[in-house]
Design a protein around this motif. Structure first.
Motif, mmCIF file in Angstrom:
data_model
loop_
_atom_site.group_PDB
_atom_site.id
_atom_site.type_symbol
_atom_site.label_atom_id
_atom_site.label_comp_id
_atom_site.label_asym_id
_atom_site.label_seq_id
_atom_site.Cartn_x
_atom_site.Cartn_y
_atom_site.Cartn_z
ATOM 1 N N LYS A 14 83.374 30.485 55.044
ATOM 2 C CA LYS A 14 83.916 31.442 56.030
ATOM 3 C C LYS A 14 84.906 32.414 55.389
ATOM 4 O O LYS A 14 84.837 33.615 55.626
ATOM 5 C CB LYS A 14 84.639 30.700 57.168
ATOM 6 N N THR A 15 85.835 31.864 54.598
ATOM 7 C CA THR A 15 86.862 32.717 53.995
ATOM 8 C C THR A 15 86.227 33.698 53.012
ATOM 9 O O THR A 15 86.569 34.888 52.990
ATOM 10 C CB THR A 15 87.912 31.839 53.273
ATOM 11 N N THR A 16 85.295 33.197 52.229
ATOM 12 C CA THR A 16 84.597 34.039 51.249
ATOM 13 C C THR A 16 83.883 35.192 51.961
ATOM 14 O O THR A 16 83.977 36.357 51.554
ATOM 15 C CB THR A 16 83.573 33.167 50.475
ATOM 16 N N ARG A 65 87.057 21.291 45.997
ATOM 17 C CA ARG A 65 88.278 22.035 46.295
ATOM 18 C C ARG A 65 89.434 21.124 46.661
ATOM 19 O O ARG A 65 90.566 21.361 46.265
ATOM 20 C CB ARG A 65 88.000 23.000 47.450
HETATM 21 P P1 ATP Z 1 87.202 25.716 55.138
HETATM 22 O O1 ATP Z 1 86.422 25.397 56.354
HETATM 23 O O2 ATP Z 1 87.507 24.465 54.401
HETATM 24 O O3 ATP Z 1 88.416 26.562 55.381
HETATM 25 P P2 ATP Z 1 85.532 27.926 54.331
HETATM 26 O O4 ATP Z 1 84.371 27.781 55.238
HETATM 27 O O5 ATP Z 1 86.537 28.985 54.639
HETATM 28 O O6 ATP Z 1 86.249 26.526 54.125
HETATM 29 P P3 ATP Z 1 85.510 28.930 51.632
HETATM 30 O O7 ATP Z 1 86.956 28.592 51.472
HETATM 31 O O8 ATP Z 1 85.110 30.348 51.672
HETATM 32 O O9 ATP Z 1 84.917 28.158 52.887
HETATM 33 O O10 ATP Z 1 84.631 28.210 50.517
HETATM 34 C C1 ATP Z 1 84.811 26.817 50.213
HETATM 35 C C2 ATP Z 1 84.849 26.655 48.704
HETATM 36 O O11 ATP Z 1 83.567 26.975 48.176
HETATM 37 C C3 ATP Z 1 85.838 27.602 48.027
HETATM 38 O O12 ATP Z 1 86.386 26.951 46.929
HETATM 39 C C4 ATP Z 1 84.961 28.779 47.600
HETATM 40 O O13 ATP Z 1 85.476 29.441 46.486
HETATM 41 C C5 ATP Z 1 83.639 28.085 47.289
HETATM 42 N N1 ATP Z 1 82.461 28.944 47.577
HETATM 43 C C6 ATP Z 1 82.151 29.548 48.736
HETATM 44 N N2 ATP Z 1 80.985 30.215 48.634
HETATM 45 C C7 ATP Z 1 80.535 30.033 47.373
HETATM 46 C C8 ATP Z 1 79.378 30.484 46.638
HETATM 47 N N3 ATP Z 1 78.429 31.231 47.192
HETATM 48 N N4 ATP Z 1 79.268 30.098 45.354
HETATM 49 C C9 ATP Z 1 80.206 29.305 44.791
HETATM 50 N N5 ATP Z 1 81.318 28.840 45.410
HETATM 51 C C10 ATP Z 1 81.498 29.208 46.687
#
Ligand code: ATP
Length: 207
Positions: free
Chosen positions: A16-18, A146
């Motif tokens: 989501k954050t990405t 992470r």
């Molecule tokens: P949360 O629900 O825990 O807040 P999130 O859904 O916001 O997580 P992110 O923080 O964007 O997810 O991504 C989770 C982890 O996976 C992070 O360390 C991010 O850098 C990594 N990540 C996300 N997308 C990819 C990708 N396509 N390739 C490699 N690593 C990724």
């Protein structure tokens, strides 16, 4: 003022954050309910007086911010405490989020709500829902890498969230995040164009 709101959600570790950051890079405003929850619980945060009154001084760390670890342990063991915490925090998060949505100057706003599908309370404000999706095995691997959590702990968190199938059923749009970050870019460009078009159509219809 933005009147077109895209709710962004996805399971833990889905990306989501990405994905939200990539929308911002294209010019969207991001209103992130998780970030707002952190803001409200910093030392001078608007939620701290009510939290201290409800739970006592032990919920604050030495700086006066919410001690998240201690609060988490407390609500894990006590559903009434969880309900009380949510009754304090959720209305404040919602109020501040919607204020920021209203104040945004971009053609559309990304409203990031991790439990959008589960809670339902933000959905009525969203013109569309975009779900960030990936297979569960990838979610688990990302969260373990992470956070250092063990697989059963990650699975327990996932079990408390909507299933992949339920989340996808609530989606108007899906970003598939199972490959490289680069594989996100064409999907994001397409969605950005789509939201620009839809927001401009909505603005015209409201004239
Ligand atoms: P949360 O629900 O825990 O807040 P999130 O859904 O916001 O997580 P992110 O923080 O964007 O997810 O991504 C989770 C982890 O996976 C992070 O360390 C991010 O850098 C990594 N990540 C996300 N997308 C990819 C990708 N396509 N390739 C490699 N690593 C990724």
């Amino acid at each position: 003022m933005s009147d077109f709101v895209v709710g962004l959600t996805g399971g833990i570790g889905s990306g989501k954050t990405t994905v939200a950051d990539l929308f911002v890079a294209q010019g969207a405003t991001l209103v992130d309910t998780d970030a707002i929850a952190h803001e409200l619980t910093r030392p001078d945060g608007a939620a701290m007086p009510a939290l201290l009154a409800a739970f006592g001084p032990s919920v604050a760390d030495v700086h006066g911010a919410l001690d998240r670890g201690s609060m988490r342990r407390r609500v894990f063991a006590d559903p009434a405490a969880r309900a009380q915490l949510e009754a304090i925090l959720h209305p404040l998060i919602r109020q501040l989020s919607l204020e920021r949505v209203r104040g945004a100057g971009s053609p559309y706003v990304i409203l990031a709500v991790p439990l959008l599908v589960e809670s339902g309370s933000y959905r009525e404000r969203c013109d569309r829902v975009v779900v960030v999706d990936c297979p569960e095995s990838i979610q688990i691997a990302r969260v373990m890498a992470r956070s250092g959590l063990a697989e059963p702990e990650v699975r327990a968190i996932m079990a408390a969230q909507a299933s992949r199938q339920v989340r996808l059923a609530a989606a108007d749009d899906v970003v598939l995040n199972e490959g490289s970050r680069d594989a996100l870019l064409p999907q994001l460009r397409k969605l950005h164009q789509k939201y620009l078009r839809l927001s401009s159509e909505k603005a015209k219809a409201n004239c």
